[in-house]
Enzyme design. Structure first.
Site, PDB file in Angstrom:
ATOM      1  N   ALA A 101      -7.778   6.640  -1.575  1.00 47.99           N
ATOM      2  CA  ALA A 101      -6.723   5.658  -1.285  1.00 47.99           C
ATOM      3  C   ALA A 101      -7.374   4.423  -0.683  1.00 47.99           C
ATOM      4  O   ALA A 101      -8.570   4.429  -0.373  1.00 47.99           O
ATOM      5  CB  ALA A 101      -5.726   6.248  -0.295  1.00 47.99           C
ATOM      6  N   LYS A 102      -6.644   3.367  -0.543  1.00 52.68           N
ATOM      7  CA  LYS A 102      -7.133   2.169   0.164  1.00 52.68           C
ATOM      8  C   LYS A 102      -5.928   1.357   0.581  1.00 52.68           C
ATOM      9  O   LYS A 102      -4.879   1.417  -0.070  1.00 52.68           O
ATOM     10  CB  LYS A 102      -8.022   1.329  -0.777  1.00 52.68           C
TER      11      LYS A 102
END
Ligand code: NAD
Length: 411
Positions: A101-102
């Protein structure tokens, strides 16, 4: 090609090598969830400020999603999407039980006071608290954020969900953070530089090294390699490039940066333009600053035999092809800078066990984890007769594919 498009380019190259079907490629490339939220906060003058915040949850086939949170004025959904996908392959290459994720906020944190950063951060958590969590998605620091933002995020999230420091990593050491997290990415880069040089038959004392960027990653890499007797002939930061053919006194440079916040004015070295660092006659080049610094225009000036990508995406695909054709060995970012997420994983494990590891244990486990991944990537590269980047992507992608198929695609 933009740096943000490079991840997909490398994914496709590896997917072709693995003969993955078009349908499966689409499934693995598409993010699970993308969230864009409006962040509203009060500035110090009592006025209303708004900006956009993003969280892209790319893949959770191998475990809860993991990735940093970036505060920068250039942040947009494309960049966050690409970095989220990179995290999926990175956690898989080092075999952490995580997906990718980011997140990011399009704001220049240097323009904000501490109180404004705190209000912005708490407002962001108010918007995303129900999609992050220790078993779902665990953010961490990235460009423009530090242990302080992580402490605010934990505190705000716990107001909704109760005590659980494993919701976030990169926390202050005295507030459930892991010993050794701050040095982890640079130390990991150093460990892998030593291994790569050995494989190429370059002795440490003969391995002339240049490091671009002297922030968290660059400075800890320099410290590790200096202790491993590598002559570091050039270091740079935004103020310029500092060069000494006999090797820079790294402890003095570390003291200088601590006292001054910049390398400017470093004694006993020559000063050359910052970009000249890339074209020096050296054995090992470590880009540890920005993405996209080696492109079609400057690739032919590179003389290093070995490049270890401490930064995310420092080599654009067109330049990567040229370097590969010239036989330059490139240790790719998804392996080279994975020390940070590895020690983040150790922090999460400690939080969940309510137990603290010693610094020695963190360092030993980091070395073991990165060494295992390095061996597997190197073997994959030999067996398939492909470059190390494609080998690392092949290893990461095949692990994600296997987890996806085992769980059942339509289940
Ligand atoms: P940082 O902000 O601490 O340091 C960046 C350094 O780069 C500074 O010394 C800055 O002066 C220098 N710099 C900026 N522009 C430059 C230029 N044009 N020429 C030379 N130097 C320049 O950042 P960091 O945490 O050290 O991260 C560096 C890179 O490593 C980034 O690409 C980041 O995404 C990547 N990375 C960091 C971590 C981590 O744990 N910090 C983990 C994985 C990847």
């Amino acid at each position: 090609m933009k740096a943000s498009e490079a991840t997909e380019y490398y994914f496709v190259k590896a997917a072709q090598q693995l003969q993955i079907s078009e349908d499966m490629r689409k499934l693995m490339l598409m993010p699970k969830r993308e969230v864009t939220v409006e962040i509203v906060y009060e500035n110090d003058a009592g006025g209303i400020e708004t900006c956009l915040g993003y969280r892209v949850q790319h893949n959770n086939a191998r475990g809860p999603m993991k990735g940093g949170l970036r505060y920068h004025s250039d942040v947009d959904i494309d960049e966050v999407r690409s970095l989220a996908s990179l995290m999926t392959w990175k956690t898989a290459v080092v075999d952490l039980p995580y997906g990718g994720a980011k997140g990011g906020v399009s704001v220049d944190p240097k323009q904000l006071s501490t109180k404004e950063r705190e209000r912005l951060t708490r407002s962001f958590v108010d918007r995303i608290h129900d999609i992050i969590g220790p078993d779902v998605d665990i953010p961490a620091p990235d460009m423009g954020t530090s242990f302080q933002e992580m402490a605010w995020i934990r505190n705000q999230w716990e107001k909704y969900h109760g005590f659980n420091p494993a919701v976030i990593t990169g926390k202050p050491v005295e507030e459930y953070g892991a010993r050794g997290r701050e040095e982890a990415t640079g130390r990991g880069v150093g460990i892998l530089c030593v291994k790569s040089a050995k494989r190429l038959g370059i002795r440490p004392e003969n391995c002339r090294t240049a490091i671009q960027g002297f922030g968290n990653v660059g400075s800890h890499t320099a410290k590790y390699l200096h202790e491993a007797t590598f002559p570091i002939v050039a270091i740079s930061d935004i103020s310029g490039c500092y060069y000494s053919p006999k090797g820079i006194d790294i402890p003095a440079a570390l003291r200088h940066i601590l006292a001054n916040g910049s390398l400017e004015g470093l004694a006993g070295v020559g000063v050359i333009p910052a970009d000249d660092l890339l074209s020096l006659e050296i054995d090992l080049l470590i880009p540890a600053a920005l993405g996209g610094v080696i492109d079609e225009d400057n690739v032919n000036s590179i003389q290093a035999k070995l490049i270890v990508e401490a930064a995310n995406g420092p080599i654009l695909p067109a330049a990567d092809e040229v370097l590969a054709a010239r036989g330059v060995t490139i240790l790719p970012d998804i392996l080279a800078n994975a020390g940070g997420v590895t020690v983040s994983y150790f922090e999460w494990v400690q939080n969940r066990q309510h137990y603290r590891w010693s610094l020695d244990r963190v360092r030993q486990e980091l070395e073991r984890t990165l060494s295992d991944a390095f061996e597997k990537v190197w073997q994959e590269s030999i067996q398939r007769q492909i470059d190390l980047r494609t080998a690392a992507f092949c290893l990461g992608i095949s692990r994600v594919q296997r987890a996806t198929e085992l769980a059942g695609i339509f289940g």
